[in-house]
Design a protein around this motif. Structure first.
Motif, PDB file in Angstrom:
ATOM      1  N   GLU A  37      -3.711  13.014  -5.590  1.00  0.00           N
ATOM      2  CA  GLU A  37      -4.283  13.975  -4.635  1.00  0.00           C
ATOM      3  C   GLU A  37      -3.551  15.303  -4.701  1.00  0.00           C
ATOM      4  OE1 GLU A  37      -5.454  16.254  -1.344  1.00  0.00           O
ATOM      5  OE2 GLU A  37      -6.529  14.698  -2.458  1.00  0.00           O
ATOM      6  N   LEU A  38      -2.229  15.269  -4.807  1.00  0.00           N
ATOM      7  CA  LEU A  38      -1.452  16.507  -4.833  1.00  0.00           C
ATOM      8  C   LEU A  38      -1.802  17.355  -6.051  1.00  0.00           C
ATOM      9  CD1 LEU A  38       0.764  18.334  -3.736  1.00  0.00           C
ATOM     10  CD2 LEU A  38       2.437  16.917  -4.953  1.00  0.00           C
ATOM     11  N   ILE A  39      -1.893  16.723  -7.212  1.00  0.00           N
ATOM     12  CA  ILE A  39      -2.238  17.471  -8.425  1.00  0.00           C
ATOM     13  C   ILE A  39      -3.615  18.104  -8.296  1.00  0.00           C
ATOM     14  CG2 ILE A  39      -2.818  17.191 -10.873  1.00  0.00           C
ATOM     15  CD1 ILE A  39      -0.508  15.115 -10.957  1.00  0.00           C
ATOM     16  N   ALA A  40      -4.578  17.321  -7.797  1.00  0.00           N
ATOM     17  CA  ALA A  40      -5.927  17.870  -7.624  1.00  0.00           C
ATOM     18  C   ALA A  40      -5.914  19.052  -6.657  1.00  0.00           C
ATOM     19  CB  ALA A  40      -6.868  16.778  -7.121  1.00  0.00           C
ATOM     20  N   SER A  41      -5.138  18.947  -5.586  1.00  0.00           N
ATOM     21  CA  SER A  41      -5.129  20.010  -4.580  1.00  0.00           C
ATOM     22  C   SER A  41      -4.427  21.269  -5.067  1.00  0.00           C
ATOM     23  CB  SER A  41      -4.458  19.507  -3.297  1.00  0.00           C
ATOM     24  OG  SER A  41      -3.074  19.289  -3.493  1.00  0.00           O
ATOM     25  N   LEU A  42      -3.482  21.130  -5.979  1.00  0.00           N
ATOM     26  CA  LEU A  42      -2.736  22.287  -6.477  1.00  0.00           C
ATOM     27  C   LEU A  42      -3.501  23.073  -7.536  1.00  0.00           C
ATOM     28  CD1 LEU A  42       0.864  20.797  -6.800  1.00  0.00           C
ATOM     29  CD2 LEU A  42       0.062  22.460  -5.107  1.00  0.00           C
ATOM     30  N   ARG A  43      -4.453  22.428  -8.189  1.00  0.00           N
ATOM     31  CA  ARG A  43      -5.222  23.116  -9.220  1.00  0.00           C
ATOM     32  C   ARG A  43      -6.332  23.942  -8.566  1.00  0.00           C
ATOM     33  NH1 ARG A  43      -5.491  21.445 -14.585  1.00  0.00           N
ATOM     34  NH2 ARG A  43      -7.771  21.470 -14.469  1.00  0.00           N
ATOM     35  N   SER A  70      -4.360   9.169   1.678  1.00  0.00           N
ATOM     36  CA  SER A  70      -3.199   9.303   0.805  1.00  0.00           C
ATOM     37  C   SER A  70      -2.452  10.594   1.114  1.00  0.00           C
ATOM     38  CB  SER A  70      -3.645   9.298  -0.664  1.00  0.00           C
ATOM     39  OG  SER A  70      -4.316   8.097  -0.982  1.00  0.00           O
ATOM     40  N   ARG A  71      -3.199  11.673   1.321  1.00  0.00           N
ATOM     41  CA  ARG A  71      -2.578  12.950   1.650  1.00  0.00           C
ATOM     42  C   ARG A  71      -1.889  12.875   3.004  1.00  0.00           C
ATOM     43  NH1 ARG A  71      -6.753  15.573   1.083  1.00  0.00           N
ATOM     44  NH2 ARG A  71      -7.444  15.809   3.236  1.00  0.00           N
ATOM     45  N   ASP A  72      -2.563  12.291   3.971  1.00  0.00           N
ATOM     46  CA  ASP A  72      -1.989  12.202   5.315  1.00  0.00           C
ATOM     47  C   ASP A  72      -0.757  11.300   5.333  1.00  0.00           C
ATOM     48  OD1 ASP A  72      -4.042  13.823   6.099  1.00  0.00           O
ATOM     49  OD2 ASP A  72      -5.188  12.245   7.120  1.00  0.00           O
ATOM     50  N   PHE A  73      -0.768  10.236   4.531  1.00  0.00           N
ATOM     51  CA  PHE A  73       0.361   9.312   4.498  1.00  0.00           C
ATOM     52  C   PHE A  73       1.651  10.027   4.105  1.00  0.00           C
ATOM     53  CE2 PHE A  73       3.068   6.315   2.135  1.00  0.00           C
ATOM     54  CZ  PHE A  73       3.246   5.322   3.091  1.00  0.00           C
ATOM     55  N   LEU A  74       1.542  10.984   3.198  1.00  0.00           N
ATOM     56  CA  LEU A  74       2.734  11.666   2.706  1.00  0.00           C
ATOM     57  C   LEU A  74       3.265  12.716   3.668  1.00  0.00           C
ATOM     58  CD1 LEU A  74       1.939  12.109  -1.090  1.00  0.00           C
ATOM     59  CD2 LEU A  74       3.085  10.220   0.074  1.00  0.00           C
ATOM     60  N   ARG A  94      -1.339   7.341  -5.779  1.00  0.00           N
ATOM     61  CA  ARG A  94      -2.446   8.004  -5.103  1.00  0.00           C
ATOM     62  C   ARG A  94      -2.027   9.339  -4.494  1.00  0.00           C
ATOM     63  NH1 ARG A  94      -7.003   5.259  -4.519  1.00  0.00           N
ATOM     64  NH2 ARG A  94      -7.561   6.337  -2.594  1.00  0.00           N
ATOM     65  N   GLY A  95      -0.842   9.390  -3.923  1.00  0.00           N
ATOM     66  CA  GLY A  95      -0.383  10.649  -3.346  1.00  0.00           C
ATOM     67  C   GLY A  95      -0.245  11.747  -4.378  1.00  0.00           C
ATOM     68  N   SER A  96       0.338  11.426  -5.537  1.00  0.00           N
ATOM     69  CA  SER A  96       0.507  12.444  -6.578  1.00  0.00           C
ATOM     70  C   SER A  96      -0.831  12.822  -7.206  1.00  0.00           C
ATOM     71  CB  SER A  96       1.479  11.954  -7.651  1.00  0.00           C
ATOM     72  OG  SER A  96       1.051  10.735  -8.224  1.00  0.00           O
ATOM     73  N   GLN A 100       0.829  -1.200   0.000  1.00  0.00           N
ATOM     74  CA  GLN A 100       0.000   0.000   0.000  1.00  0.00           C
ATOM     75  C   GLN A 100       0.864   1.251   0.000  1.00  0.00           C
ATOM     76  OE1 GLN A 100      -3.517  -0.239  -0.132  1.00  0.00           O
ATOM     77  NE2 GLN A 100      -3.264   1.907  -0.740  1.00  0.00           N
ATOM     78  N   GLY A 101       1.999   1.197   0.697  1.00  0.00           N
ATOM     79  CA  GLY A 101       2.904   2.337   0.688  1.00  0.00           C
ATOM     80  C   GLY A 101       3.425   2.643  -0.713  1.00  0.00           C
ATOM     81  N   ILE A 102       3.762   1.599  -1.467  1.00  0.00           N
ATOM     82  CA  ILE A 102       4.201   1.795  -2.854  1.00  0.00           C
ATOM     83  C   ILE A 102       3.090   2.449  -3.668  1.00  0.00           C
ATOM     84  CG2 ILE A 102       4.779   0.586  -4.994  1.00  0.00           C
ATOM     85  CD1 ILE A 102       7.130   0.640  -3.156  1.00  0.00           C
ATOM     86  N   THR A 103       1.872   1.950  -3.498  1.00  0.00           N
ATOM     87  CA  THR A 103       0.727   2.516  -4.213  1.00  0.00           C
ATOM     88  C   THR A 103       0.521   3.986  -3.869  1.00  0.00           C
ATOM     89  OG1 THR A 103      -0.465   0.445  -4.571  1.00  0.00           O
ATOM     90  CG2 THR A 103      -1.810   2.423  -4.334  1.00  0.00           C
ATOM     91  N   GLU A 104       0.619   4.311  -2.586  1.00  0.00           N
ATOM     92  CA  GLU A 104       0.412   5.703  -2.163  1.00  0.00           C
ATOM     93  C   GLU A 104       1.482   6.616  -2.752  1.00  0.00           C
ATOM     94  OE1 GLU A 104      -2.257   6.532  -0.748  1.00  0.00           O
ATOM     95  OE2 GLU A 104      -2.979   4.589  -0.045  1.00  0.00           O
ATOM     96  N   ARG A 105       2.730   6.174  -2.713  1.00  0.00           N
ATOM     97  CA  ARG A 105       3.819   7.026  -3.169  1.00  0.00           C
ATOM     98  C   ARG A 105       3.860   7.179  -4.687  1.00  0.00           C
ATOM     99  NH1 ARG A 105       7.344   8.805   0.440  1.00  0.00           N
ATOM    100  NH2 ARG A 105       7.299   7.908   2.540  1.00  0.00           N
TER     101      ARG A 105
END
Length: 435
Positions: free
Chosen positions: A313-319, A413-417, A309-311, A301-306
């Motif tokens: 969420e990050l892209i969505a949050s930056l737009r 996913s966001r919290d994991f990072l 899923r993490g990216s 799951q950590g591999i999946t998040e990194r």
């Protein structure tokens, strides 16, 4: 090289830069139908636009002209070769989109209504185009499934080329590489970008620590063509005016966690998170909410998040606007999780395609395909998905046995990072079980 479960045949011959066009209105320039241009995945080293999974008949049925494109892969597409243009694969994407602009009317399409889409490395290609000033006039919207944000710095690409040249015993220039046959270059490419998984300790570090799995061949930040990596370009607002539909599956690369079995055999999931500096309360919540029962599951799951899923969420949050988020959570009955590529036959509404039963079982849910496919059609035709945008309370759509619109589906996913304290890092190799 097989890098996914998608049947993607390769065809021999030099004339490989082709497009496939699916249309219900051939020779009808007055039809002016919306157009969906698809870029295949394959870690930038494999894949093909000719997969039966990418048959455009369902999109044609729903009034969309579909185009799938090919591009140069691996070193041929992304290697920095003195005397040759940088980012040849990226130039292939641009050339294909320019072809669509100039010719799609003859197939009933409207060049002003082009949506680009892709999955995995194809999603990374879409993100690259979305954040390239030079590409902005070639499409109006974008769809990204499980997209990679990997890139290569120019100095790294040049170092790879020097390594390739030494392995091949040639000068590092265009003429010398051109004199070699394809098999020789592919053999050297496999040394530079090996197919095998990293050692068990490194898998753990990639999942939970400071390590990072990277694609060795990917878009090169060269300056003139690709000015910034994807995340930096999104931060700068490039492409933010274009509607974006973006998402991932719940367990993209979780199966890679099996490669870490030896490294985590004598520990527990919660202990492992704490060893790598994750806050205790978060660790308990992460394990509980994701039903993680073993340390191997945690590493996967950590591999999946990194990686995904993490990216996402990050892209969505930056737009700042025009972003719709989805989360594909339907679990394969044959594998037990929502793995990489599982959603593709549902997006294309093509459940009778070759090898679909391998991952989706003998009775894949047609209702799920109808819902996802119709959502993609809505986005392609109207520039919006049939649920609130991410900008409204971080809303998103989870696709499952019972799909629903939820607030903040990528919260974990966001919290994991951000939940890890790097000062508490450990050497992953000390976790390996001693015989």
């Amino acid at each position: 090289m097989a890098v996914s479960s998608v049947p993607e045949p390769s065809y021999p011959g030099d004339d490989t830069l082709l497009v496939n066009v699916f249309t219900s209105a051939p020779g009808n320039p007055d039809a002016r139908l919306p157009v969906f241009v698809w870029i295949h995945g394959g870690a930038y080293v494999a894949g093909s636009p000719s997969s039966s999974w990418y048959d455009g008949r369902a999109f044609n049925r729903d009034g969309v002209v579909t185009v799938s494109i090919s591009y140069r892969l691996g070193f041929d597409g992304f290697g920095s070769i003195p005397g040759a243009p940088e980012n040849r694969a990226v130039r292939d994407w641009l050339a294909a989109l320019e072809w669509v602009q100039e010719n799609i009317v003859a197939f009933g399409g409207d060049p002003s209504q082009v949506t680009i889409g892709g999955q995995s490395a194809g999603g990374g290609a879409v993100l690259t185009l979305l954040t390239m000033p030079r590409a902005q006039h070639l499409f109006r919207a974008a769809i990204v499934g499980s997209g990679t944000t990997d890139h290569v710095e120019l100095h790294e690409a040049r170092d790879q080329t020097e390594t390739m040249a030494r392995l091949l015993g040639i000068a590092s220039n265009r003429e010398a590489f051109a004199d070699l046959d394809e098999d020789a270059i592919l053999d050297a490419q496999d040394v530079v970008a090996p197919k095998s998984e990293p050692d068990a300790g490194r898998v753990v570090a990639n999942a939970l620590g400071d390590g990072r799995m990277r694609l060795r061949f990917a878009p090169v930040v060269d300056g003139p063509l690709v000015e910034y990596d994807v995340i930096e370009a999104v931060r700068r607002g490039i492409g933010s005016d274009k509607p974006l539909l973006i998402g991932a599956t719940a367990h993209e690369f979780n199966m890679i966690g099996m490669a870490a079995q030896d490294a985590v055999a004598d520990t527990q999931a919660l202990d492992l998170l704490e060893k790598f500096g994750y806050d205790g309360d978060f660790a308990k919540r992460f394990v509980r909410e994701l039903n993680i029962s073993t340390p191997t599951d945690l590493v996967g799951q950590g591999i999946t998040e990194r990686l995904f899923r993490g990216s996402t969420e990050l892209i969505a949050s930056l737009r700042t606007c025009s972003t719709w988020l989805y989360d594909f959570r339907w679990k394969s009955p044959t594998i037990g999780i929502a793995v990489h590529c599982l959603e593709l036959p549902y997006v294309w509404d093509h459940l009778d395609a070759e090898l679909v039963s391998t991952s989706s079982g003998d009775n894949p849910p047609a209702s799920l395909a109808r819902e996802i496919h119709s959502s993609w059609v809505r986005f392609i035709t109207e520039g919006e998905a049939p649920w609130p945008s991410y900008n409204f309370r971080r809303s998103g759509r989870t696709f499952d046995v019972e799909s629903r619109t939820v607030e903040d589906p990528y919260r974990l996913s966001r919290d994991f990072l951000v939940a890890r304290t790097p000062d508490n890092d450990v050497d992953p190799h000390i976790l390996i079980t001693k015989e």
